[in-house]
Every structure is written in C-alpha cells, then in structure tokens.
Design a protein around this motif. Structure first.
Motif, PDB file in Angstrom:
ATOM      1  N   GLU A 101       0.711  -1.286   0.172  1.00  0.00           N
ATOM      2  CA  GLU A 101       0.095   0.068  -0.104  1.00  0.00           C
ATOM      3  C   GLU A 101       0.864   1.221  -0.010  1.00  0.00           C
ATOM      4  N   HIS A 102       1.945   1.404   0.803  1.00  0.00           N
ATOM      5  CA  HIS A 102       2.919   2.317   0.881  1.00  0.00           C
ATOM      6  C   HIS A 102       3.673   2.613  -0.541  1.00  0.00           C
ATOM      7  N   LEU A 103       3.915   1.405  -1.119  1.00  0.00           N
ATOM      8  CA  LEU A 103       4.658   1.534  -2.337  1.00  0.00           C
ATOM      9  C   LEU A 103       3.678   1.966  -3.649  1.00  0.00           C
ATOM     10  N   TRP A 104       2.338   1.708  -3.401  1.00  0.00           N
ATOM     11  CA  TRP A 104       1.682   2.343  -4.745  1.00  0.00           C
ATOM     12  C   TRP A 104       1.185   3.584  -4.401  1.00  0.00           C
ATOM     13  N   ARG A 105       1.111   4.017  -3.211  1.00  0.00           N
ATOM     14  CA  ARG A 105       0.856   5.425  -2.801  1.00  0.00           C
ATOM     15  C   ARG A 105       1.972   6.280  -3.426  1.00  0.00           C
ATOM     16  N   PHE A 106       3.129   5.712  -3.273  1.00  0.00           N
ATOM     17  CA  PHE A 106       4.233   6.558  -4.019  1.00  0.00           C
ATOM     18  C   PHE A 106       4.291   6.719  -5.552  1.00  0.00           C
ATOM     19  N   LEU A 107       4.087   5.316  -5.941  1.00  0.00           N
ATOM     20  CA  LEU A 107       4.301   4.989  -7.446  1.00  0.00           C
ATOM     21  C   LEU A 107       3.146   5.800  -8.224  1.00  0.00           C
ATOM     22  N   GLU A 108       1.990   6.045  -7.424  1.00  0.00           N
ATOM     23  CA  GLU A 108       1.022   6.562  -8.260  1.00  0.00           C
ATOM     24  C   GLU A 108       1.029   8.200  -7.877  1.00  0.00           C
ATOM     25  N   GLY A 109       1.907   8.687  -7.321  1.00  0.00           N
ATOM     26  CA  GLY A 109       2.146   9.951  -6.861  1.00  0.00           C
ATOM     27  C   GLY A 109       2.787  10.785  -7.691  1.00  0.00           C
ATOM     28  N   GLU A 110       3.121  11.873  -7.364  1.00  0.00           N
ATOM     29  CA  GLU A 110       3.614  13.044  -8.248  1.00  0.00           C
ATOM     30  C   GLU A 110       5.144  12.714  -8.542  1.00  0.00           C
ATOM     31  N   MET A 111       5.814  11.964  -7.498  1.00  0.00           N
ATOM     32  CA  MET A 111       7.205  11.888  -7.728  1.00  0.00           C
ATOM     33  C   MET A 111       7.613  10.301  -8.632  1.00  0.00           C
ATOM     34  N   GLY A 112       6.572   9.529  -8.146  1.00  0.00           N
ATOM     35  CA  GLY A 112       6.574   8.109  -9.024  1.00  0.00           C
ATOM     36  C   GLY A 112       6.356   8.480 -10.495  1.00  0.00           C
ATOM     37  N   ASN A 113       5.473   9.165 -10.832  1.00  0.00           N
ATOM     38  CA  ASN A 113       5.138   9.772 -12.246  1.00  0.00           C
ATOM     39  C   ASN A 113       6.388  10.439 -12.839  1.00  0.00           C
ATOM     40  N   LYS A 114       6.913  11.339 -11.884  1.00  0.00           N
ATOM     41  CA  LYS A 114       8.129  12.192 -12.534  1.00  0.00           C
ATOM     42  C   LYS A 114       9.384  11.169 -13.045  1.00  0.00           C
ATOM     43  N   MET A 115       9.589  10.088 -12.189  1.00  0.00           N
ATOM     44  CA  MET A 115      10.422   9.242 -12.348  1.00  0.00           C
ATOM     45  C   MET A 115      10.439   8.307 -13.699  1.00  0.00           C
ATOM     46  N   GLU A 131      21.971   4.707   3.063  1.00  0.00           N
ATOM     47  CA  GLU A 131      22.658   5.914   3.164  1.00  0.00           C
ATOM     48  C   GLU A 131      23.615   6.146   1.933  1.00  0.00           C
ATOM     49  N   LYS A 132      24.482   5.219   1.415  1.00  0.00           N
ATOM     50  CA  LYS A 132      24.941   5.245   0.471  1.00  0.00           C
ATOM     51  C   LYS A 132      24.344   5.601  -1.088  1.00  0.00           C
ATOM     52  N   HIS A 133      23.469   4.921  -1.270  1.00  0.00           N
ATOM     53  CA  HIS A 133      22.577   5.121  -2.431  1.00  0.00           C
ATOM     54  C   HIS A 133      21.568   5.963  -2.314  1.00  0.00           C
ATOM     55  N   GLY A 134      21.006   6.467  -1.449  1.00  0.00           N
ATOM     56  CA  GLY A 134      20.117   7.299  -1.042  1.00  0.00           C
ATOM     57  C   GLY A 134      20.311   8.730  -1.054  1.00  0.00           C
ATOM     58  N   SER A 135      21.529   9.006  -0.534  1.00  0.00           N
ATOM     59  CA  SER A 135      22.059  10.285  -0.079  1.00  0.00           C
ATOM     60  C   SER A 135      21.821  11.386  -1.142  1.00  0.00           C
ATOM     61  N   LYS A 136      22.163  10.991  -2.482  1.00  0.00           N
ATOM     62  CA  LYS A 136      22.100  12.033  -3.595  1.00  0.00           C
ATOM     63  C   LYS A 136      20.517  12.174  -3.887  1.00  0.00           C
ATOM     64  N   TYR A 137      19.754  11.566  -3.494  1.00  0.00           N
ATOM     65  CA  TYR A 137      18.244  11.531  -4.026  1.00  0.00           C
ATOM     66  C   TYR A 137      17.197  11.854  -2.664  1.00  0.00           C
ATOM     67  N   GLN A 138      17.701  12.785  -1.841  1.00  0.00           N
ATOM     68  CA  GLN A 138      16.788  13.009  -0.734  1.00  0.00           C
ATOM     69  C   GLN A 138      15.559  13.536  -1.075  1.00  0.00           C
ATOM     70  N   GLU A 139      15.320  14.181  -2.185  1.00  0.00           N
ATOM     71  CA  GLU A 139      13.819  14.822  -2.488  1.00  0.00           C
ATOM     72  C   GLU A 139      13.095  13.378  -2.817  1.00  0.00           C
ATOM     73  N   ILE A 140      13.355  12.227  -3.600  1.00  0.00           N
ATOM     74  CA  ILE A 140      12.630  11.254  -3.972  1.00  0.00           C
ATOM     75  C   ILE A 140      12.381  10.522  -2.396  1.00  0.00           C
ATOM     76  N   LEU A 141      13.398  10.535  -1.510  1.00  0.00           N
ATOM     77  CA  LEU A 141      12.988   9.808  -0.310  1.00  0.00           C
ATOM     78  C   LEU A 141      12.151  10.458   0.881  1.00  0.00           C
ATOM     79  N   ASP A 142      12.192  11.882   0.624  1.00  0.00           N
ATOM     80  CA  ASP A 142      11.101  12.597   1.249  1.00  0.00           C
ATOM     81  C   ASP A 142       9.947  12.320   0.841  1.00  0.00           C
ATOM     82  N   ALA A 143       9.839  12.154  -0.440  1.00  0.00           N
ATOM     83  CA  ALA A 143       8.557  11.766  -0.990  1.00  0.00           C
ATOM     84  C   ALA A 143       8.093  10.413  -0.500  1.00  0.00           C
ATOM     85  N   VAL A 144       9.045   9.363  -0.494  1.00  0.00           N
ATOM     86  CA  VAL A 144       8.557   8.230  -0.087  1.00  0.00           C
ATOM     87  C   VAL A 144       8.212   8.280   1.318  1.00  0.00           C
TER      88      VAL A 144
END
Length: 346
Positions: A136-150, A328-341
């Motif tokens: 449920e959490h995954l699909w809320r993200f995927l169907e949101g603004e950031m998921g569509n932007k990706m 931390e290693k792979h997510g640090s460059k994409y904080q905006e996406i992690l915030d959307a998650v």
C-alpha cells in the motif's frame, strides 16, 4: 552505466532489430467513452506493428499485463497499432533488451526497475531495502507526483516510462537452511546486476554473484551459487524451488516492474496515439495487479505442497539495521525522492 556507454554497448545488437510498419491516412475525432478510450479513437492514421519484450513465461502476471495493454491499444486504434508480445526472454535478458530499446531496435519492454537503474541512476531508489513498509505504501508513492516524474525522467535515457506493474516483495532462498539472518553469512547469492543489490548482499554478510535471470537455475543445480532472491511467483515459475528448497521471508525489497517504450518509437507517434498508448498502459495495471495477487497466493500454496521450507521473519529490525549503510550510500543523492517516499506513509 552512463547513457553513452549503454548506447555503445548496444550497437552490437542492432542486427536483431525488427522493422516498424508504417503508413498514413487521415485523422478523425471521437468522443470519450467510460473506459478511457474513444468511440472511434485512433481509427485512422499511420499503421504500426511493434514488439514488446518480457523475460517471463506467457501465463506470468507481467505478461498478462503486457497482453492487456496490447489488446487495449489494438482495440482503441481499430487494429491500426499492433503490439506483439515476446515472452520467455525470446528477445534477450532485460539488460540487453533495454540497450535495444534505447536504440529503437525493440519498441516496448517490461522490465524490473532494478536493471533500469543502470540507465537512469535515480531509479536505484526503488530497490533500496526496507524503504517501503508494505504494498500500500509502495503504490501510494508510485501513483503520486514523484513516482510519475521518475517514469518521465527515463526520457533522458532514450526511453519513456508508461506505467508500473506489481512485483511483490523479494526474499532469499537457498539450497542450504535459512532460518535467520546469520544463515546468510558466507553463502553465495545471485543478484540482479546493480550496485544496490551487490551492496545489499555484502551488508548481510553474504557473497554477491551478479548474473542474468536465465542463468540462475543451472547455477543453482551445479552449485555455482547457493541461492538467490526473488518473489514467490518468480521463484515458483522459474523452477528454482526444485533445487533451492529453503526460503526466508525477509521481504527486503519491493522493487516494481516498469512498462516502457523506446523514445524513438514514442516520438514517431502522433499526439493522439501517445494519449492512447499511455492510457492503455495505465488501464492495464489493474489487470496485472489482480493477476499478481492471484499468482502470489497460488505460488505460496504450490511451494508448500512441494515441500519447500518457508521461514517467517517476525522481527525485521536486525535486517533493517544491517542494511542502513546501503540506504545511506545510495539514497543520499536523492533526498527529494526519499522525502516523497516518507510522505507516502501518511
């Protein structure tokens, strides 16, 4: 892998390209219908025959989704745009297919998001361990603004993301016993050929062996690897359970599938045809997800009946703590996406 390197690596596959059949006729207008198409939507215009590559067998949920998508496009264009499905890896493994999609040699593909990260690094976020609490959490993200932007951002890599498909949760399975996180240490596990997955395995104390999906069964049989990780439907349909009968349900990833089109094929379409293709992709998602839920339950029942030992993980904290460095290693460059998650949890 950068785009230039991917394109250079794909040149060798150009001879496999299929031709696109095209012709022209006048356009017409039509009124919308409840299914998202049009009464005579796309009835006239250029004719195309495209190919869609998938690595899974014909009755697998992703291929069922592919076929629904193709049927909707065919229906909504009155047969003017045909999409032929090539399942079971007929057109190659996912990475090789993606290189051909970049070149326009294959027009459509269904791929897991993990290998796509080699072409567009921000998609590696979708493979980070334990960042999604549940489906449920995954699909809320995927169907949101950031998921569509990706999906849209894939255009930078000569592809166009159309929709996400369900892929459930991935867990480990092995020829050897798996009853706790400690049992992973020293074992050799096949992983998808991405930096995130290699680091994930190593963070858990195991040895990562990247290889194509089609090589896994023989590698398990011969002992080249001890195990692998995947969802129940893939574990069952690939027959990996026949040689690796121990599963531990750690649900470390919920990496979605992606339905996409080559940018060169996309650019050939009229604006009306682009709308038809995009909407057909979105409308096929419910069919794929329903098929997935059914397959997931049936696969679990068949695996238990086949004598597979399935261990539930009741406390995920030791697993989550072990892989914090990977996030931390792979997510640090994409904080905006992690915030959307994180926002999608609310």
């Amino acid at each position: 892998m950068n785009k230039k390197k991917s394109l250079m690596g794909a040149v060798a596959t150009l001879l496999l390209a299929g031709s696109v059949l095209a012709g022209c006729s006048s356009s017409n207008t039509a009124s919308p219908t409840p299914d998202g198409g049009s009464e005579n939507s796309g009835a006239s215009g250029p004719q195309y025959t495209f190919r869609l590559a998938d690595t899974h067998p014909p009755d697998y949920p992703t291929v069922i989704g592919d076929q629904k998508f193709a049927d909707l496009v065919n229906e909504r264009t009155n047969g003017r745009i045909k999409i032929e499905i090539f399942p079971s890896g007929q057109l190659g493994e996912e990475k090789a297919v993606l290189e051909q999609v970049q070149l326009g040699a294959i027009e459509f593909a269904r791929t897991n998001a993990a290998p796509l990260a080699e072409f567009n690094e921000e998609l590696s976020i979708l493979s980070l361990p334990y960042i999604f609490d549940n489906d449920e959490h995954l699909w809320r993200f995927l169907e949101g603004e950031m998921g569509n932007k990706m999906l849209d951002d894939l255009e930078q890599s000569r592809m166009k993301g159309l929709a996400y498909y369900s892929s459930g949760a991935r867990s480990f399975y092995s020829r050897k016993p798996l009853t706790s996180i400690e049992d992973l240490k020293g074992q050799k596990f096949r992983v998808q050929q991405t930096k995130v997955n290699i680091d994930l395995i190593e963070a858990l104390g195991a040895s990562a062996t990247p290889m194509g999906y089609g090589e896994v069964f023989s590698a398990l049989q011969t002992g080249v690897i001890d195990g692998a990780e995947n969802n129940f439907p893939s574990y069952y349909s690939s027959n990996h359970y026949q040689v690796a009968k121990n599963v531990i349900l750690d649900t470390h990833q919920r990496t979605p599938e992606v339905l996409l089109i080559s940018k060169s094929a996309w650019d050939k379409l009229s604006e009306e045809d682009k709308k038809i293709v995009k909407q057909a992709a979105l409308d096929s998602v419910s069919t794929q997800r329903e098929s997935w839920e059914k397959w997931e339950k049936e696969s679990a029942e068949k695996l238990k009946a086949a004598g597979v030992t399935i261990t539930e993980v009741t406390d995920l904290k030791p697993w989550q703590d072990a892989v914090k460095s990977v996030v931390e290693k792979h997510g640090s460059k994409y904080q905006e996406i992690l915030d959307a998650v994180d926002k999608a949890r609310q």
